[in-house]
Design a protein around this motif. Structure first.
Motif, PDB file in Angstrom:
ATOM      1  N   GLY A  16       0.783  -1.136   0.003  1.00 57.69           N
ATOM      2  CA  GLY A  16      -0.012   0.043  -0.064  1.00 57.69           C
ATOM      3  C   GLY A  16       0.870   1.192   0.055  1.00 57.69           C
ATOM      4  N   LYS A  17       2.010   1.342  -0.441  1.00 56.60           N
ATOM      5  CA  LYS A  17       3.217   2.181  -0.418  1.00 56.60           C
ATOM      6  C   LYS A  17       3.897   2.335  -1.703  1.00 56.60           C
ATOM      7  N   ALA A  18       3.745   3.222  -2.464  1.00 57.94           N
ATOM      8  CA  ALA A  18       4.400   3.189  -3.733  1.00 57.94           C
ATOM      9  C   ALA A  18       4.782   4.746  -4.231  1.00 57.94           C
ATOM     10  N   VAL A  19       5.889   4.706  -5.043  1.00 56.03           N
ATOM     11  CA  VAL A  19       6.109   5.973  -5.759  1.00 56.03           C
ATOM     12  C   VAL A  19       5.666   5.826  -7.210  1.00 56.03           C
ATOM     13  N   CYS A  20       5.930   6.586  -8.113  1.00 55.17           N
ATOM     14  CA  CYS A  20       5.227   6.820  -9.523  1.00 55.17           C
ATOM     15  C   CYS A  20       5.648   5.360 -10.108  1.00 55.17           C
ATOM     16  N   SER A  21       6.900   4.837 -10.082  1.00 59.59           N
ATOM     17  CA  SER A  21       7.295   3.670 -10.912  1.00 59.59           C
ATOM     18  C   SER A  21       6.279   2.295 -10.207  1.00 59.59           C
ATOM     19  N   GLY A  22       6.274   2.270  -9.019  1.00 55.85           N
ATOM     20  CA  GLY A  22       5.410   1.160  -8.346  1.00 55.85           C
ATOM     21  C   GLY A  22       3.989   1.462  -8.769  1.00 55.85           C
ATOM     22  N   TYR A  23       3.379   2.529  -8.803  1.00 57.69           N
ATOM     23  CA  TYR A  23       1.755   2.667  -9.117  1.00 57.69           C
ATOM     24  C   TYR A  23       1.733   2.487 -10.602  1.00 57.69           C
ATOM     25  N   ALA A  24       2.695   2.977 -11.670  1.00 59.77           N
ATOM     26  CA  ALA A  24       2.764   2.648 -12.960  1.00 59.77           C
ATOM     27  C   ALA A  24       2.919   1.157 -13.260  1.00 59.77           C
ATOM     28  N   GLN A  25       3.730   0.386 -12.733  1.00 60.65           N
ATOM     29  CA  GLN A  25       3.853  -0.972 -12.579  1.00 60.65           C
ATOM     30  C   GLN A  25       2.582  -1.629 -12.304  1.00 60.65           C
ATOM     31  N   ALA A  26       2.220  -1.378 -11.262  1.00 56.22           N
ATOM     32  CA  ALA A  26       0.963  -2.126 -10.806  1.00 56.22           C
ATOM     33  C   ALA A  26      -0.127  -1.884 -11.669  1.00 56.22           C
ATOM     34  N   TYR A  27      -0.402  -0.745 -12.268  1.00 57.33           N
ATOM     35  CA  TYR A  27      -1.555  -0.558 -13.108  1.00 57.33           C
ATOM     36  C   TYR A  27      -1.140  -1.314 -14.471  1.00 57.33           C
ATOM     37  N   TYR A  39       1.248   0.212 -21.726  1.00 55.80           N
ATOM     38  CA  TYR A  39       2.562   0.500 -21.712  1.00 55.80           C
ATOM     39  C   TYR A  39       2.891   1.376 -20.545  1.00 55.80           C
ATOM     40  N   TYR A  40       4.001   0.910 -19.919  1.00 55.10           N
ATOM     41  CA  TYR A  40       4.643   1.766 -18.817  1.00 55.10           C
ATOM     42  C   TYR A  40       5.549   2.595 -19.566  1.00 55.10           C
ATOM     43  N   MET A  41       5.350   3.948 -19.067  1.00 60.43           N
ATOM     44  CA  MET A  41       6.352   5.147 -19.843  1.00 60.43           C
ATOM     45  C   MET A  41       7.025   5.814 -18.455  1.00 60.43           C
ATOM     46  N   GLU A  42       8.220   6.126 -18.998  1.00 62.44           N
ATOM     47  CA  GLU A  42       9.062   6.886 -18.038  1.00 62.44           C
ATOM     48  C   GLU A  42       9.626   8.310 -18.823  1.00 62.44           C
ATOM     49  N   GLY A  43       9.702   9.385 -18.167  1.00 58.68           N
ATOM     50  CA  GLY A  43      10.162  10.664 -18.568  1.00 58.68           C
ATOM     51  C   GLY A  43      10.238  11.634 -17.700  1.00 58.68           C
ATOM     52  N   LEU A  44      10.616  12.799 -18.254  1.00 58.76           N
ATOM     53  CA  LEU A  44      10.590  14.169 -17.238  1.00 58.76           C
ATOM     54  C   LEU A  44       9.300  14.855 -17.312  1.00 58.76           C
ATOM     55  N   VAL A  45       8.724  15.047 -16.335  1.00 55.62           N
ATOM     56  CA  VAL A  45       7.497  16.108 -16.238  1.00 55.62           C
ATOM     57  C   VAL A  45       7.656  17.374 -15.281  1.00 55.62           C
ATOM     58  N   GLU A  46       7.072  18.291 -15.700  1.00 51.03           N
ATOM     59  CA  GLU A  46       7.138  19.500 -14.568  1.00 51.03           C
ATOM     60  C   GLU A  46       6.276  19.180 -13.401  1.00 51.03           C
ATOM     61  N   TYR A  47       7.111  19.598 -12.326  1.00 56.57           N
ATOM     62  CA  TYR A  47       6.455  19.267 -10.929  1.00 56.57           C
ATOM     63  C   TYR A  47       6.852  20.568 -10.298  1.00 56.57           C
ATOM     64  N   HIS A  48       5.901  21.499  -9.855  1.00 60.19           N
ATOM     65  CA  HIS A  48       6.315  22.572  -8.971  1.00 60.19           C
ATOM     66  C   HIS A  48       7.478  23.355  -9.625  1.00 60.19           C
ATOM     67  N   GLY A  49       7.434  23.608 -10.916  1.00 62.21           N
ATOM     68  CA  GLY A  49       8.386  24.488 -11.539  1.00 62.21           C
ATOM     69  C   GLY A  49       9.769  23.706 -12.025  1.00 62.21           C
ATOM     70  N   GLN A  50       9.619  22.505 -11.469  1.00 60.69           N
ATOM     71  CA  GLN A  50      11.016  21.678 -11.826  1.00 60.69           C
ATOM     72  C   GLN A  50      10.579  20.558 -12.780  1.00 60.69           C
ATOM     73  N   ILE A  52      11.303  16.597 -13.207  1.00 64.40           N
ATOM     74  CA  ILE A  52      11.617  15.313 -12.398  1.00 64.40           C
ATOM     75  C   ILE A  52      11.204  14.325 -13.211  1.00 64.40           C
ATOM     76  N   LEU A  53      11.851  13.219 -12.697  1.00 61.03           N
ATOM     77  CA  LEU A  53      11.792  11.908 -13.600  1.00 61.03           C
ATOM     78  C   LEU A  53      10.636  11.227 -13.091  1.00 61.03           C
ATOM     79  N   HIS A  54       9.593  10.872 -13.868  1.00 59.15           N
ATOM     80  CA  HIS A  54       8.162  10.292 -13.482  1.00 59.15           C
ATOM     81  C   HIS A  54       8.062   8.981 -14.284  1.00 59.15           C
ATOM     82  N   ALA A  55       7.025   8.349 -13.967  1.00 60.19           N
ATOM     83  CA  ALA A  55       6.396   6.934 -14.626  1.00 60.19           C
ATOM     84  C   ALA A  55       5.024   7.136 -14.676  1.00 60.19           C
ATOM     85  N   TRP A  56       4.403   6.746 -15.749  1.00 61.81           N
ATOM     86  CA  TRP A  56       2.739   6.618 -15.935  1.00 61.81           C
ATOM     87  C   TRP A  56       2.610   5.747 -16.792  1.00 61.81           C
ATOM     88  N   ASN A  57       1.455   5.685 -17.383  1.00 64.58           N
ATOM     89  CA  ASN A  57       1.142   4.602 -18.344  1.00 64.58           C
ATOM     90  C   ASN A  57       0.369   5.136 -19.554  1.00 64.58           C
TER      91      ASN A  57
END
Length: 93
Positions: A16-27, A39-50, A52-57
């Motif tokens: 019941g605890k995950a960072v973005c890669s855990g969420y995306a792999q579970a999905y 598909y599991y995707m990784e890349g850079l996204v903007e978060y609070h003006g910076q 960051i490396l992120h994962a999504w589907n």
């Protein structure tokens, strides 16, 4: 260790605890289990003006590729469902 466990589907689904890669792999795991093309995707996204490396589907539903970002959808915010089944032209590239 906890950092490794939260970075994969085990952390998201069992602990019941995950960072973005855990969420995306579970999905990905669950979507594939019900026959969706995903598909599991990784890349850079903007978060609070910076950036960051992120994962999504990306998931194909009714011949349309959509973005699902279960990380951002697990926070209490006005944009809670902003990244759930969004067309890829609207969301991440």
């Amino acid at each position: 260790d906890l950092i490794q466990e939260t970075s994969n589907s085990y952390g998201a689904l069992i602990l019941g605890k995950a960072v973005c890669s855990g969420y995306a792999q579970a999905y990905s795991l669950l979507a594939k289990a019900v026959g969706l093309e995903v598909y599991y995707m990784e890349g850079l996204v903007e978060y609070h003006g910076q950036e960051i490396l992120h994962a999504w589907n990306r998931v194909k539903i009714e011949d349309q590729w959509l973005v699902v970002d279960t990380t951002w959808d697990d926070i209490e915010a006005p944009t809670k469902y902003l990244w759930f089944n969004q067309p890829t032209t609207v969301a991440y590239k």
